[in-house]
Design a protein around this motif. Structure first.
Motif, mmCIF file in Angstrom:
data_model
loop_
_atom_site.group_PDB
_atom_site.id
_atom_site.type_symbol
_atom_site.label_atom_id
_atom_site.label_comp_id
_atom_site.label_asym_id
_atom_site.label_seq_id
_atom_site.Cartn_x
_atom_site.Cartn_y
_atom_site.Cartn_z
ATOM 1 N N GLU A 179 -20.527 8.858 -21.782
ATOM 2 C CA GLU A 179 -19.533 7.928 -21.342
ATOM 3 C C GLU A 179 -19.969 6.645 -20.702
ATOM 4 O O GLU A 179 -20.773 6.770 -19.839
ATOM 5 N N TRP A 180 -19.478 5.797 -20.845
ATOM 6 C CA TRP A 180 -19.764 4.287 -20.233
ATOM 7 C C TRP A 180 -18.697 3.298 -20.424
ATOM 8 O O TRP A 180 -17.861 3.460 -21.315
ATOM 9 N N MET A 181 -18.752 2.430 -19.619
ATOM 10 C CA MET A 181 -17.708 1.424 -19.515
ATOM 11 C C MET A 181 -18.407 0.049 -19.756
ATOM 12 O O MET A 181 -19.408 -0.129 -19.295
ATOM 13 N N GLU A 182 -17.719 -0.798 -20.639
ATOM 14 C CA GLU A 182 -17.884 -2.149 -21.230
ATOM 15 C C GLU A 182 -16.865 -2.843 -20.742
ATOM 16 O O GLU A 182 -15.764 -3.046 -21.375
ATOM 17 N N GLY A 183 -16.906 -3.496 -19.683
ATOM 18 C CA GLY A 183 -15.660 -4.091 -19.241
ATOM 19 C C GLY A 183 -14.636 -3.355 -18.443
ATOM 20 O O GLY A 183 -14.893 -2.321 -17.837
#
Length: 236
Positions: free
Chosen positions: A51-55
């Motif tokens: 899982e990762w956040m982009e913005g």
């Protein structure tokens, strides 16, 4: 949260997850009981979804449960060779790049085996964990031995520097002693030459005195003989 790095383990395309999807996602225990989700759940336990956040957007990527083919094996081997070359991994000794890529390849093999047989996959996982633990021990020992070797090398270098300084000091002292010896020898030769000259002069003076005394004695002797001869004639 940064984007996950590349890996040899095959993953499904990432999926954008919104708040509604996050609320509707089933707990792990429920997903395990859902039809057709058994293998995927096992794989997710072995390889947790990334899982990762982009913005403000959350992306989720789970490991692939798609069956593998012979072409996948060949592609994996080619990809491993290419990644080893790209990372400039060493062919011998302990190489972090080679080790990381080898474990990634092992993980992909575990994924493939688990799809066919979950029990074999679990067994391979146990073997992988044991290998990683053993490798960690050897790596710690290697780092410790390298640190010990480095300390010894530094000590030897410091000792070498001390020895070189000692040798330099002794050589300088030896040069000073040689100079002192040379000076003393020159002084001794000068004194000896002066004493020899003085002795020669004294010998000459002594010889002259002896010559004068000898001559005077000879004259006195002749005079005495003349007196005696004269008295003898007068008596006769």
């Amino acid at each position: 949260m940064a984007t996950p790095s590349e890996t040899l383990v095959k993953y499904d395309p990432p999926v954008l997850v919104n708040k509604t999807d996050m609320k509707s996602r089933k707990p792990t225990s429920e997903a395990a009981n859902a039809p057709g989700q058994g293998i995927q759940e096992i794989l997710n336990r072995i390889f947790p979804p990334r899982e990762w956040m982009e913005g403000n957007q959350l992306w989720v990527q789970q490991v692939s449960s798609a069956p593998f083919t012979r072409a996948d094996i060949i592609q994996l081997e080619e990809l491993l060779d290419r990644r080893l070359q790209q990372s400039q991994a060493r062919g011998t000794g302990i190489c972090p790049q080679r080790t990381a890529l080898s474990f990634q390849c092992f993980d992909e093999l575990i994924r493939q085996v688990t799809i066919e047989c979950a029990e074999r996959g679990a067994l391979l996982l146990m073997v992988r964990d044991q290998i990683q633990m053993t490798f960690g021990v050897y790596q710690a020992l290697n780092e410790g031995s390298m640190a010990f070797g480095t300390r010894k090398a530094l000590q030897a270098e410091l000792g070498k520097a001390d020895e070189e300084k000692t040798i330099s000091d002794l050589e300088e002292e030896n040069r000073d002693l040689k100079k002192q010896l040379s000076d003393l020898t020159a002084d001794n030769e000068t004194i000896e030459k002066r004493e020899n000259e003085q002795q020669r002069m004294e010998n000459e003076k002594h010889a002259e005195k002896i010559q004068v005394l000898t001559k005077a004695n000879e004259q006195f002797k002749n005079k005495l003989e003349g007196i005696i001869a004269a008295k003898t004639q007068n008596i006769s």
